[in-house]
Design an enzyme around this catalytic site. Structure first.
Site, PDB file in Angstrom:
ATOM      1  N   CYS A 117     -12.740  -1.140  -7.824  1.00  0.00           N
ATOM      2  CA  CYS A 117     -12.462   0.301  -7.695  1.00  0.00           C
ATOM      3  C   CYS A 117     -12.065   0.948  -9.020  1.00  0.00           C
ATOM      4  O   CYS A 117     -12.041   2.177  -9.125  1.00  0.00           O
ATOM      5  CB  CYS A 117     -11.372   0.531  -6.664  1.00  0.00           C
ATOM      6  N   HIS A 244      -8.190   7.625  -8.055  1.00  0.00           N
ATOM      7  CA  HIS A 244      -9.064   6.844  -7.168  1.00  0.00           C
ATOM      8  C   HIS A 244      -8.663   7.139  -5.724  1.00  0.00           C
ATOM      9  O   HIS A 244      -7.480   7.191  -5.393  1.00  0.00           O
ATOM     10  CB  HIS A 244      -8.894   5.350  -7.478  1.00  0.00           C
ATOM     11  N   ASN A 274     -12.774   5.316   0.947  1.00  0.00           N
ATOM     12  CA  ASN A 274     -12.707   4.688  -0.379  1.00  0.00           C
ATOM     13  C   ASN A 274     -14.123   4.266  -0.783  1.00  0.00           C
ATOM     14  O   ASN A 274     -14.675   3.329  -0.208  1.00  0.00           O
ATOM     15  CB  ASN A 274     -11.770   3.476  -0.282  1.00  0.00           C
TER      16      ASN A 274
HETATM   17  O1  UT7 Z   1      -9.301   0.609  -3.615  1.00  0.00           O
HETATM   18  C1  UT7 Z   1      -8.777  -0.640  -3.899  1.00  0.00           C
HETATM   19  C2  UT7 Z   1      -7.351  -0.691  -3.679  1.00  0.00           C
HETATM   20  N1  UT7 Z   1      -7.055  -0.710  -2.275  1.00  0.00           N
HETATM   21  C3  UT7 Z   1      -6.049  -0.018  -1.848  1.00  0.00           C
HETATM   22  O2  UT7 Z   1      -5.460   0.695  -2.595  1.00  0.00           O
HETATM   23  C4  UT7 Z   1      -5.631  -0.188  -0.424  1.00  0.00           C
HETATM   24  C5  UT7 Z   1      -4.161  -0.409  -0.394  1.00  0.00           C
HETATM   25  N2  UT7 Z   1      -3.607  -0.624   0.943  1.00  0.00           N
HETATM   26  C6  UT7 Z   1      -3.579   0.322   1.879  1.00  0.00           C
HETATM   27  O3  UT7 Z   1      -4.106   1.405   1.731  1.00  0.00           O
HETATM   28  C7  UT7 Z   1      -2.775   0.035   3.129  1.00  0.00           C
HETATM   29  O4  UT7 Z   1      -2.003  -1.115   2.921  1.00  0.00           O
HETATM   30  C8  UT7 Z   1      -3.634  -0.136   4.399  1.00  0.00           C
HETATM   31  C9  UT7 Z   1      -4.189   1.212   4.821  1.00  0.00           C
HETATM   32  C10 UT7 Z   1      -4.765  -1.104   4.138  1.00  0.00           C
HETATM   33  C11 UT7 Z   1      -2.786  -0.666   5.546  1.00  0.00           C
HETATM   34  O5  UT7 Z   1      -1.674   0.168   5.774  1.00  0.00           O
HETATM   35  P1  UT7 Z   1      -0.197  -0.454   5.900  1.00  0.00           P
HETATM   36  O6  UT7 Z   1       0.698   0.663   6.196  1.00  0.00           O
HETATM   37  O7  UT7 Z   1       0.048  -1.248   4.662  1.00  0.00           O
HETATM   38  O8  UT7 Z   1      -0.342  -1.350   7.173  1.00  0.00           O
HETATM   39  P2  UT7 Z   1      -0.178  -2.944   7.326  1.00  0.00           P
HETATM   40  O9  UT7 Z   1      -1.265  -3.670   6.632  1.00  0.00           O
HETATM   41  O10 UT7 Z   1       1.237  -3.323   7.000  1.00  0.00           O
HETATM   42  O11 UT7 Z   1      -0.395  -3.096   8.896  1.00  0.00           O
HETATM   43  C12 UT7 Z   1       0.465  -2.453   9.824  1.00  0.00           C
HETATM   44  C13 UT7 Z   1      -0.057  -2.709  11.246  1.00  0.00           C
HETATM   45  C14 UT7 Z   1      -0.353  -4.166  11.532  1.00  0.00           C
HETATM   46  O12 UT7 Z   1       0.046  -4.423  12.848  1.00  0.00           O
HETATM   47  P3  UT7 Z   1       1.435  -5.175  13.166  1.00  0.00           P
HETATM   48  O13 UT7 Z   1       1.332  -6.499  12.481  1.00  0.00           O
HETATM   49  O14 UT7 Z   1       2.490  -4.281  12.590  1.00  0.00           O
HETATM   50  O15 UT7 Z   1       1.431  -5.244  14.662  1.00  0.00           O
HETATM   51  C15 UT7 Z   1      -1.854  -4.243  11.438  1.00  0.00           C
HETATM   52  O16 UT7 Z   1      -2.397  -5.268  12.227  1.00  0.00           O
HETATM   53  O17 UT7 Z   1      -1.295  -2.004  11.444  1.00  0.00           O
HETATM   54  C16 UT7 Z   1      -2.282  -2.886  11.979  1.00  0.00           C
HETATM   55  N3  UT7 Z   1      -3.592  -2.485  11.544  1.00  0.00           N
HETATM   56  C17 UT7 Z   1      -4.375  -1.638  12.246  1.00  0.00           C
HETATM   57  N4  UT7 Z   1      -4.197  -1.011  13.413  1.00  0.00           N
HETATM   58  C18 UT7 Z   1      -5.174  -0.203  13.849  1.00  0.00           C
HETATM   59  C19 UT7 Z   1      -4.243  -2.821  10.398  1.00  0.00           C
HETATM   60  N5  UT7 Z   1      -5.439  -2.198  10.356  1.00  0.00           N
HETATM   61  C20 UT7 Z   1      -5.545  -1.468  11.483  1.00  0.00           C
HETATM   62  C21 UT7 Z   1      -6.537  -0.617  11.993  1.00  0.00           C
HETATM   63  N6  UT7 Z   1      -6.302  -0.001  13.166  1.00  0.00           N
HETATM   64  N7  UT7 Z   1      -7.689  -0.369  11.341  1.00  0.00           N
END
Ligand code: UT7
Length: 320
Positions: A117, A244, A274
């Protein structure tokens, strides 16, 4: 007396494939919800390329427009570089060689870079170095991504985040610093390689999102502060901050930490998701097409991605 040559952003362009995919559409194929995606990322929709459309097809469309807007001919391009994590072919030929041939350019250097990215910032730094060494006059840089080709649609942690598209720019030369790419900063740390990768046994993106998120906010805020300080530029001097487009929460957190007025932050993540190496040029082109971007505007860019890689740039827009 020799006049200094600076690299300069002469044009910007983008291309978005037709197929719009909403969060509701994704709800039908993976265990997710529109509500979760919008709240956690800001993304409301994205566009996916057709099966027969490759990254080079998207990149070619953007490149054609970038060349036209730079008021040059394709044959005036001295070198073509493409940043992509979703190349047409796994190892070779490079997507850049395919795009250059589609443009009618032959016998000119063309190659791809792999910095995920952060690709567009890396491209700027390479083009700047070649132009300022006096080696070339016009370099075509392209971020082209069919991310849908490297997404596992059974993995809700990643498949809802990305979109397809391409952005391109012509980097030329100028003698005026107020029309130049003032500075580009790029960096990387392979210690974090396992946080965001396509593992050897699978073609799909795997990400430890939460860890990437925290590193992205901290690293980008430091990086942006540093490039502003080094060049003695205050956040209020910036016309547009074009980060980005990975996650609205990352963008806003960095914007707040660096104290950039929210009206100056360009946001396209809601519409396109993204698009990796294409996201920054697509976002610059968004304000160009809206006729907000003017010749002489000072832009601040930042990016973060797999590697981990990151970077920032300060540049004046020198297109018309
Ligand atoms: O471009 C390259 C660089 N990439 C980035 O900058 C991405 C960086 N990361 C992010 O943007 C975020 O970390 C995410 C959007 C990927 C995830 O958000 P988060 O607030 O960090 O959530 P998390 O990974 O801590 O997950 C929270 C919960 C989990 O459930 P539990 O374990 O709390 O029950 C996940 O299983 O959200 C769940 N989850 C989803 N639920 C519904 C993860 N993906 C999904 C989904 N739909 N698509």
């Amino acid at each position: 007396m020799n006049t200094k040559i600076y690299a300069s952003l002469k044009s910007i362009a983008s291309f978005v494939p037709n197929r719009n995919v909403s969060n509701k559409d994704l709800e039908k194929i993976v265990d997710t919800s529109d509500d979760w995606i919008t709240k956690r990322t800001g993304i409301e929709g994205r566009y996916f390329a057709e099966d027969n459309q490759k990254s080079s097809d998207l990149g070619f469309e953007a490149a054609k427009i970038a060349i036209h807007r730079a008021n040059i001919k394709a044959t005036d391009v001295d070198m073509i570089i493409c940043a992509t994590l979703s190349p047409d072919y796994l190892a070779m030929p490079s997507t850049a060689t395919i795009i250059s041939y589609k443009l009618g350019i032959e016998n000119k250097p063309a190659f791809d870079i792999s910095s995920a990215c952060s690709g567009f910032i890396y491209l700027l730094s390479i083009a700047k170095a070649y132009i300022e060494s006096g080696m070339y006059d016009n370099i075509l840089i392209i971020g082209a991504e069919k991310t849908s080709s490297v997404l596992d649609f059974r993995d809700r942690n990643t498949c809802v985040l990305f979109g397809d598209g391409a952005g391109a720019a012509v980097i030329g030369k100028t003698n005026e610093i107020k029309k130049a790419i003032v500075d580009v900063h790029i960096s990387a740390n392979g210690k974090y390689a396992n946080l965001l990768m396509t593992p050897m046994d699978s073609p799909f993106i795997k990400m430890k999102g939460n860890e990437v998120f925290k590193l992205a906010v901290k690293t980008l805020a430091n990086d942006v502060e540093e490039i502003l300080k080094k060049n003695n530029i205050k956040p209020k001097d910036i016309d547009f901050f074009i980060p980005h487009q990975a996650n609205l929460r990352i963008i806003n957190a960095v914007g707040n930490m660096v104290d950039i007025d929210s009206s100056k932050i360009v946001l396209t993540v809601q519409k396109y998701g993204n698009t990796s190496a294409a996201s920054i040029p697509m976002a610059i082109d968004e304000i160009y097409r809206e006729r907000k971007l003017k010749n002489g505007d000072l832009l601040l860019l930042d990016a973060f991605g797999g590697g981990l890689t990151w970077g920032s740039s300060l540049l004046y827009f020198n297109g018309s």
